[in-house]
Design an enzyme around this catalytic site. Structure first.
Site, PDB file in Angstrom:
ATOM      1  N   ARG A  38       0.826  -1.212   0.000  1.00 21.67           N
ATOM      2  CA  ARG A  38       0.000   0.000   0.000  1.00 21.67           C
ATOM      3  C   ARG A  38       0.860   1.261   0.000  1.00 21.67           C
ATOM      4  O   ARG A  38       0.603   2.206  -0.749  1.00 21.67           O
ATOM      5  CB  ARG A  38      -0.941  -0.001   1.212  1.00 21.67           C
ATOM      6  CG  ARG A  38      -2.099  -0.936   1.004  1.00 21.67           C
ATOM      7  CD  ARG A  38      -3.002  -1.054   2.225  1.00 21.67           C
ATOM      8  NE  ARG A  38      -4.132  -1.924   1.882  1.00 21.67           N
ATOM      9  CZ  ARG A  38      -5.158  -2.185   2.676  1.00 21.67           C
ATOM     10  NH1 ARG A  38      -5.207  -1.660   3.893  1.00 21.67           N
ATOM     11  NH2 ARG A  38      -6.125  -2.962   2.264  1.00 21.67           N
ATOM     12  N   TYR A  63      -6.185  -0.919  -6.890  1.00 24.17           N
ATOM     13  CA  TYR A  63      -5.527  -2.145  -6.390  1.00 24.17           C
ATOM     14  C   TYR A  63      -4.828  -1.952  -5.036  1.00 24.17           C
ATOM     15  O   TYR A  63      -4.666  -0.841  -4.592  1.00 24.17           O
ATOM     16  CB  TYR A  63      -4.647  -2.803  -7.450  1.00 24.17           C
ATOM     17  CG  TYR A  63      -3.416  -2.148  -7.985  1.00 24.17           C
ATOM     18  CD1 TYR A  63      -2.789  -1.066  -7.390  1.00 24.17           C
ATOM     19  CD2 TYR A  63      -2.844  -2.675  -9.152  1.00 24.17           C
ATOM     20  CE1 TYR A  63      -1.633  -0.532  -7.919  1.00 24.17           C
ATOM     21  CE2 TYR A  63      -1.675  -2.128  -9.691  1.00 24.17           C
ATOM     22  CZ  TYR A  63      -1.077  -1.057  -9.058  1.00 24.17           C
ATOM     23  OH  TYR A  63       0.064  -0.543  -9.582  1.00 24.17           O
ATOM     24  N   GLU A  64      -4.503  -3.042  -4.415  1.00 27.02           N
ATOM     25  CA  GLU A  64      -4.009  -3.031  -3.017  1.00 27.02           C
ATOM     26  C   GLU A  64      -4.983  -2.322  -2.080  1.00 27.02           C
ATOM     27  O   GLU A  64      -4.579  -1.697  -1.100  1.00 27.02           O
ATOM     28  CB  GLU A  64      -2.620  -2.389  -2.924  1.00 27.02           C
ATOM     29  CG  GLU A  64      -1.551  -3.032  -3.771  1.00 27.02           C
ATOM     30  CD  GLU A  64      -1.378  -4.519  -3.536  1.00 27.02           C
ATOM     31  OE1 GLU A  64      -1.775  -5.014  -2.474  1.00 27.02           O
ATOM     32  OE2 GLU A  64      -0.848  -5.190  -4.432  1.00 27.02           O
ATOM     33  N   GLY A  65      -6.269  -2.465  -2.350  1.00 28.22           N
ATOM     34  CA  GLY A  65      -7.297  -1.825  -1.535  1.00 28.22           C
ATOM     35  C   GLY A  65      -7.724  -0.506  -2.146  1.00 28.22           C
ATOM     36  O   GLY A  65      -6.927   0.420  -2.241  1.00 28.22           O
ATOM     37  N   GLN A  88      -8.998   1.942   2.012  1.00 27.43           N
ATOM     38  CA  GLN A  88      -8.025   2.720   2.801  1.00 27.43           C
ATOM     39  C   GLN A  88      -8.758   3.591   3.819  1.00 27.43           C
ATOM     40  O   GLN A  88      -8.318   3.740   4.962  1.00 27.43           O
ATOM     41  CB  GLN A  88      -7.188   3.645   1.890  1.00 27.43           C
ATOM     42  CG  GLN A  88      -6.502   2.972   0.726  1.00 27.43           C
ATOM     43  CD  GLN A  88      -5.600   1.839   1.118  1.00 27.43           C
ATOM     44  OE1 GLN A  88      -4.885   1.923   2.122  1.00 27.43           O
ATOM     45  NE2 GLN A  88      -5.630   0.742   0.379  1.00 27.43           N
TER      46      GLN A  88
END
Lengths: 596, 596
Positions: free
Chosen positions: A297, A438-440, A445
């Site tokens: 992240r 992506y990655e949340g 977040q």
């Protein structure tokens, strides 16, 4: 040259905001002072400007391709990755025990930005490998470490993160991939994973998949998920490669951007079961996965800064070159380069201010990570850890959202030419759009910021940060310069707006969760805005002092001007965001679902 | 069904905001009351939903192609355009004298939105033809009208606007295309035009190019530009087609979006000179071109609304379908469709509020156009004309800028799937990006708003609009509902911010042009925000009254909820924008050009 690393700005942040010389006092980082930072960044710039950046457009025009399970990357990628590995860049931040260079994240983050500016698609492969290394370092057995780490750190092999399944995106509770225990202690893995970045490619000898799966009989939900290593090729006892494992790439996606980066659908166990090795303990997979996720992240936030920087450089180049119309102030009596027009300057200043603000925020966050992990004093470690944890959703969420605006402005500065693909500005606009996903996603977040980072401690960490900001305001107010006073005024209003929202979020998250979460993304944007503005305010003071002492006056004056622009144009949004969150919580969820 | 025209909302605006029944009292519009509007829109929806919308994805995947000067459009486009022409849609707003239907713009704008939602690339061909018709109607000789208008109005032929040259984008003073007078009264045209939308295609028998060129010996700059008709095929005295004229398509562009719409490079005069016919008088070309431009600018604003609407519908569909995670308020104890999550609602409400706000603004502007052109009372005409002229840069600039945010949110709602091209959300994101650029970038619209529309009359028209808004605030305040009071409060603050900026712009445009123009785009965004919010405030009152009388309660309540969301989340930005413009004027241009 299509890209030139902004070394001056990076080194300014590393020295004057992140305090690299303090980090170099931490045991283990003795060699990592300012001179090292400068030497490493210069080398990094040289490699990426010369080797990686020129492949960026190629990757967009001639993306990775799939044929019968084999993925071929863009011509030039394989050779460039070999050079990347040989240069020791994969191991930059990793322990010397496994062949890494053991440098602090404060330096590593800047190198990450340079690599990503050069080529977002290319950079994703090492980015995911970094995550796999982190997970194995933290949770892997000695045996797994011995088998995999050295080759990952050297860049001989690469790593992946296998989370997503068609029915399980943000909702990992729905993971269905199955792990069957075998008598020899291994597991057989069966299932389908999608959106696996560099899940298959031709740049490394082996690919080490880190895979979330559910051991047969495990509890439902996220508490029944375990983490496995599933190598593409089996590794023999002597370290040589053995048979092909039962994990196969059945297709890659056709995407809006980052086209050179292969996004794989991986099929596990169609031929009897993929051999998997448990990482850590059963059912603790999510916890380990978060180690990877948190590293990733932060890195994705840096990607946002990186693509913004490159879009900015391209726009500046065009604006200085393209001649259209006379300036409105009559300063030039003929048609002039468009950078003379106030609105073009406004766009470029916006791009620049966002980029420098987020870079400052990320650099300071990186130094907190270093202190949190390596400082000898436990209290210092703890304080830095909570600061860093608060920063991760901001660096990820705010820097990527701003990159959408910056890359859009990058196209806009180019006018009609910006819409023509050959110009190249549009690629950044397309590439950037994945970063908020992506990655949340940004919402994920923001959930993290609201739940784990704000509500859980009643806003304590947030308020501690606000207190530090208030201290900066005090320092600014004592200065004579108009710029410092102007920034102080905006920072005070923004910090107050932030505190109001912290109270609102902390007060409502249990009793009125819809109200608190309706404001989650705006809260994240407000928090990122305030922290980035704060760091630019700090850089304004450092720059004023350095200019006064005669150091690189033009650069220092530009830092001051950029900080002031940020305060007056971007920080100025903070009170409005507060009003939307606090006054407007009810109207977000008022409409019945059937009315949409 | 990939798209369903929002007829209820359109007819609500046409009836309750634009007052179609008042327009139907204007001589010539007697048949154009609410019932006609409803019947025409229903027919328009049927055609576009069924025939044009399904070609939208095809156009993106299989764009127009060029081979040896011939452009072949996406399969299906030619046949659909034939049906479009046969349905009489090209002539909707054009005079009955030339075979049109003579309907008001109030209805025409809604039909334009439907067509553009169905297929932005397809809709561009009729959009440009409309502009050519307007120019010929206003400035063409009887002979030119007789030769060209009927076939343009019927959709048998199509029109183009040829302004841009490689060195002359926003800066038309730099136009170099040359016109040489001939003894027979025609001109020979020589030069290169770029970015010519539908400059070559296979959907019509002839293409009527409207071309800006400089007659040999004409003054320099924009005062030496003339407008010419240059047909692709010469037209014989009997109206039949003659020889091919010397205008040829040498290539088409490879673009970020609207790929089905061919963007041509046109070469005039490589084989002895293209035959051109002067429109109006020599050296008045820019004036005539502005007739086309103004029609086109309004229409491009409608394109912004159209693509936003389609992106919204797609996002709602996905959000109701995709199941991930439990709602934070515990209302559902299992994973639920993502529309139950507050942040997804926030994104959808933002998309919806922007779209409805801009639709309301454009519909009211269209009705002012109708009154300005057709009302029997000269004072009414004049008042409406100045209102309409103020609205054009707002409709164009604000609606297109908001469409970037809305289409970006459209991708975001889809998460990872949004980044996959096959999903279709990304097409809207790519398509929309041209809208802030062509027919005058947002900065060009903002220059128009600052210079011609605000500074020239010392802000009089702007202040008259603010006075009308204040009246609406008074009406809102008299109401009992919490929604009306909440909206009144935000509208008052936003209107005050608008007035502050009008004073700032009017006060500085001469003395400190850099300061005034540094705030030009933010001023445009603020003005659009306020006017759209004002129109939604008016719709809130109409909807409350109609709901009380029992009419379509669910729809009316949704109108109220959307207006309130807009006020609390979008109008709430207005004071911050004012601060940026007024406090931040200096920091836009502070940085020396060498420092970029």
């Amino acid at each position: 040259m299509t890209y030139k690393a902004p070394l001056k700005d990076m080194l300014f942040d590393i020295r004057h905001l992140a305090g690299i010389d303090e980090i170099a006092k931490i045991p283990g980082f003795e060699e990592a002072g300012f001179d090292t930072a400068q030497a490493v960044l210069e080398e990094c710039a040289k490699f990426n400007e010369g080797v990686v950046a020129p492949l960026n457009v190629d990757g967009d025009r001639n993306p990775s391709s799939w044929k019968a399970g084999v993925v071929t990357t863009t011509p030039g990628f394989k050779e460039a990755f070999k050079q990347y590995a040989e240069g020791g860049w994969q191991g930059l931040q990793h322990p010397t025990d496994f062949g890494g260079q053991g440098l602090p994240k404060t330096i590593g983050a800047a190198c990450g930005e340079i690599l990503n500016s050069a080529n977002l698609s290319f950079a994703l492969c090492p980015l995911l490998t970094d995550g796999a290394i982190e997970a194995l370092l933290t949770a892997g057995s000695d045996d797994l470490k011995a088998t995999y780490l050295e080759n990952l750190v050297s860049g001989k092999w690469t790593g992946t993160m296998n989370l997503t399944e068609p029915q399980a995106g943000s909702d990992l509770a729905m993971v269905r991939t199955r792990a069957e225990p075998q008598p020899d202690g291994t597991y057989k893995i069966f299932g389908t994973k999608i959106f696996i970045t560099y899940g298959e490619h031709d740049m490394a000898e082996n690919i080490v998949h880190l895979v979330l799966a559910r051991v047969v009989g495990a509890p439902e939900g996220v508490k029944g998920i375990s983490l496995f290593v599933v190598p593409k090729f089996m590794v023999n006892g002597d370290g040589s490669l053995g048979a092909r494992n039962d994990v196969h790439c059945v297709s890659i996606e056709h995407k809006l951007g980052i086209k050179a980066s292969p996004t794989a659908v991986l099929q596990f166990g169609d031929h009897g079961g993929g051999v998997g090795y448990l990482v850590g303990q059963e059912n603790r997979g999510l916890e380990y996965m978060f180690i990877m996720m948190n590293a990733a992240r932060f890195a994705v936030g840096v990607q946002g800064i990186a693509v913004a920087e490159r879009a900015y450089q391209k726009a500046v180049g065009y604006a200085k070159d393209r001649v259209q119309s006379r300036p409105v102030d009559g300063s030039i009596s003929a048609s002039a380069p468009i950078i003379h027009h106030p609105d073009v300057k406004r766009m470029l200043m916006t791009m620049r201010a966002y980029t420098e603000g987020c870079r400052a925020m990320a650099t300071v966050a990186a130094s907190a990570y270093d202190a949190a992990h390596h400082h000898p004093d436990a209290d210092v470690r703890k304080q830095n850890q909570s600061f860093y944890e608060f920063m991760v959703p901001l660096v990820k969420g705010y820097s990527t959202e701003m990159s959408l605006e910056v890359t859009s402005l990058g196209v806009q500065v180019h006018g009609g030419m910006g819409f023509i693909e050959e110009t190249g500005a549009a690629q950044h606009y397309r590439d950037a759009k994945i970063l908020t996903i992506y990655e949340g996603t940004t919402a994920i977040q923001a959930n993290d910021l609201v739940g784990r980072k704000t509500a859980r401690d009643g806003g304590q960490v947030a308020k501690a940060i606000a207190a530090q900001i208030e201290k900066t305001e005090g320092e600014l107010s004592k200065r004579d310069s108009a710029a410092a006073k102007a920034v102080a005024k905006k920072l005070t209003a923004a910090r107050q707006a932030f505190l109001d929202v912290v109270d609102f979020i902390a007060g409502n998250s249990k009793t009125s969760p819809n109200a608190a979460f309706a404001g989650s993304v705006p809260y994240l944007m407000l928090a990122g805005n305030v922290v980035a503005g704060w760091q630019l305010a700090r850089s304004l003071m450092a720059a004023e002092d350095l200019a006064a002492s005669g150091e690189d006056k033009a650069f220092m004056e530009a830092k001051v001007a950029t900080a002031r622009f940020y305060a007056e144009h971007i920080l100025a949004k903070a009170p409005g965001t507060r009003d939307a969150i606090v006054d407007g919580a009810g109207s977000v969820t008022a409409l019945a679902i059937e009315a949409f």
